[in-house]
Design an enzyme around this catalytic site. Sequence first.
Site, PDB file in Angstrom:
ATOM      1  CG  HIS A 216      -0.311  -5.740  -4.484  1.00 38.65           C
ATOM      2  ND1 HIS A 216       0.650  -4.789  -4.735  1.00 38.65           N
ATOM      3  CD2 HIS A 216      -1.096  -5.222  -3.522  1.00 38.65           C
ATOM      4  CE1 HIS A 216       0.440  -3.732  -3.951  1.00 38.65           C
ATOM      5  NE2 HIS A 216      -0.614  -3.974  -3.206  1.00 38.65           N
TER       6      HIS A 216
ATOM      7  CB  SER B 266       6.400  -1.734 -13.664  1.00 41.84           C
ATOM      8  OG  SER B 266       7.582  -1.704 -12.895  1.00 41.84           O
TER       9      SER B 266
ATOM     10  CB  CYS C 120       4.143  -1.967  -6.220  1.00 44.18           C
ATOM     11  SG  CYS C 120       3.687  -3.402  -5.198  1.00 44.18           S
TER      12      CYS C 120
ATOM     13  CG  ASP D 292      -3.209  -0.991  -6.351  1.00 49.53           C
ATOM     14  OD1 ASP D 292      -3.588  -1.909  -5.600  1.00 49.53           O
ATOM     15  OD2 ASP D 292      -2.388  -1.156  -7.264  1.00 49.53           O
TER      16      ASP D 292
ATOM     17  CB  CYS E 240       4.806  -7.121  -6.346  1.00 48.20           C
ATOM     18  SG  CYS E 240       3.085  -7.127  -5.750  1.00 48.20           S
TER      19      CYS E 240
ATOM     20  CD  GLU F 250       2.702  -8.001  -9.362  1.00 52.24           C
ATOM     21  OE1 GLU F 250       3.077  -7.215 -10.243  1.00 52.24           O
ATOM     22  OE2 GLU F 250       1.826  -7.697  -8.519  1.00 52.24           O
TER      23      GLU F 250
END
Length: 157
Positions: A54, A79, A81, A144, A84, A56
């Site tokens: 991801h 935002s 998930c 995702d 993360c 992040e």
Amino acid sequence: MTEPDALLAVAYDEALRGRAEGGVPIGAALFDADGTLLGRGHNCRVQNDDPSAHAETDAFRAAGRRRDYRSTIMVTTLSPCWYCSGLVRQFGIGTVIIGEARTFHGGHDWLADHGVRVLVLDDPRCVALMTEFIADRPDLWFEDIGGADAPTRETPA
């Protein structure tokens, strides 16, 4: 702290890079308290065939090891998930700046409830980028975010 919009620009550039590579257009960057860039990255799940890549986590890995993350700032175009958000809590990242939370409302309320400073910018460029991507590639989007029952290119909605 450096202006949030200036920090978001780095993450947004990463999101565009991910889109250009054929991936999910989410970007992130990790900064220290004075705005020095520590690491940047983008969602590479498709490109690397890695479900954990991801934006992040890519930025976090690029930043390298630190003894303490409390004064760091994670900037992300979307935002975060739960995965993360867990990274932010696990390592005690003190601030999260979010480009937008309209197309996906992840774990940022939970982060705020646990003492993380959260700032949602509601950036129109970030909203447009994700809105267009979700319309064009719902199969990748639902993959995702863990939506197994989502439409695929072979089985449209």
